[in-house]
Design a protein around this motif. Structure first.
Motif: not given
Length: 302
Positions: A171-178
């Motif tokens: 998974p990607l770091p959650p903060a990246w998606f925005a």
């Protein structure tokens, strides 16, 4: 003239050996052919943008070796702005050691070299390129903190931000998606990001919807011969792939990303841009090698 696309990413020299089969541990085999090919996901995508009609600058690192000179020259001959391709003293350029067997199965060892030294500060030195761009593209062959900084800076500047999450191992770091306007994984990458096995349109849609829930703006999942699926808050749209006889799929995904970005900055509508990227990728898989396989805009059928 300012580059409308900026690619922040990797440059590798691919060292390719062909043999009838892959060697076992401790075994020495006779090979059949050897060649070197400029590659690296970042450099491949920059070449694709340039050949498919977009103006592009590359931000990345090479080592102070002959491969570094060759990698930079390969971009310069395409008209790519290389002012931000920096030389790291005392370090090798990125190298991929690739052995390919008669069935086109391969094993690969990647040495990051200069790519591993691309820091956020190194990218920030060339912030003027990011400010002048319309589209910023990242992948995952350089340090994650550098990708994170670039995505956030792209959002801060109001640019269109594309992340090709390759190679994805989880998974990607959650903060990246925005910070991501277009998240563009293939089947295996979509599975790594979501835990959802992707094998067809239905499973791709589920994975795409999960990535939207995590905060991505839009998701394009490439499905090889099954085409591509665009998943947005408004719904989903499937784009069938052109039918071709594949020879070598190396850099097909990079060709798609570059073609898509080049089409966007040329003013094409989103669906037209996806279709152009697909046509370019389909032509690339009929040719051998990474950058040598990437077509020019004039070669594409409308």
């Amino acid at each position: 003239m300012h580059a409308k696309v900026v690619v922040v990413g990797s440059l590798n020299m691919d060292l390719v050996a062909r043999a009838q089969r892959l060697p076992r541990a401790g075994e020495t085999l006779p090979g059949e052919a050897f060649f070197t090919v400029p590659g690296g996901k970042g450099a491949n995508q920059a070449v694709a943008v340039a050949r498919l009609g977009g103006s592009v600058a590359m931000i990345g690192n090479v080592g102070d070796d002959a491969y570094g000179q060759q990698l930079r020259k390969a971009l310069e001959v395409e008209g790519i702005d290389c002012q931000a391709v920096s030389v790291c003293e005392g370090v090798s350029s990125g190298v991929a050691l690739i052995t390919v067997d008669a069935a086109s199965q391969n094993c690969i060892v990647i040495i990051p070299g200069g790519n591993g030294l691309l820091t956020p500060q190194a990218v920030q030195r060339f912030d003027a390129l990011l400010q002048a761009a319309e589209v910023i593209i990242c992948q995952l062959e350089v340090p994650y903190d550098t990708v994170a900084w670039t995505l956030a800076r792209g959002r801060e500047l109001g640019k269109q931000v594309i992340l090709n999450p390759a190679p994805a191992t989880g998974p990607l770091p959650p903060a990246w998606f925005a910070h991501i306007d277009y998240l563009a994984p293939n089947e295996s990458e979509a599975e790594a990001l979501t835990g959802i096995a992707v094998s067809d349109q239905a499973s791709a849609r589920r994975a795409g919807e999960r990535l939207l829930q995590l905060g991505a703006g839009k998701v394009i999942i490439t499905l090889g011969a099954q085409g591509a699926l665009l998943v947005t808050e408004q719904g989903h749209r499937h784009f069938p792939a052109p039918s071709v006889q594949p020879l070598d799929t190396t850099a097909a995904g990079d060709t798609f990303i570059g073609g898509f970005a080049a089409a966007l900055v040329r003013g094409l509508e989103e669906g037209e841009a996806i279709a152009l990227g697909q046509r370019a990728a389909a032509l690339s898989v009929t040719r051998a090698g990474a950058q040598p396989s990437i077509p020019y805009l004039a070669e594409l059928q409308p």
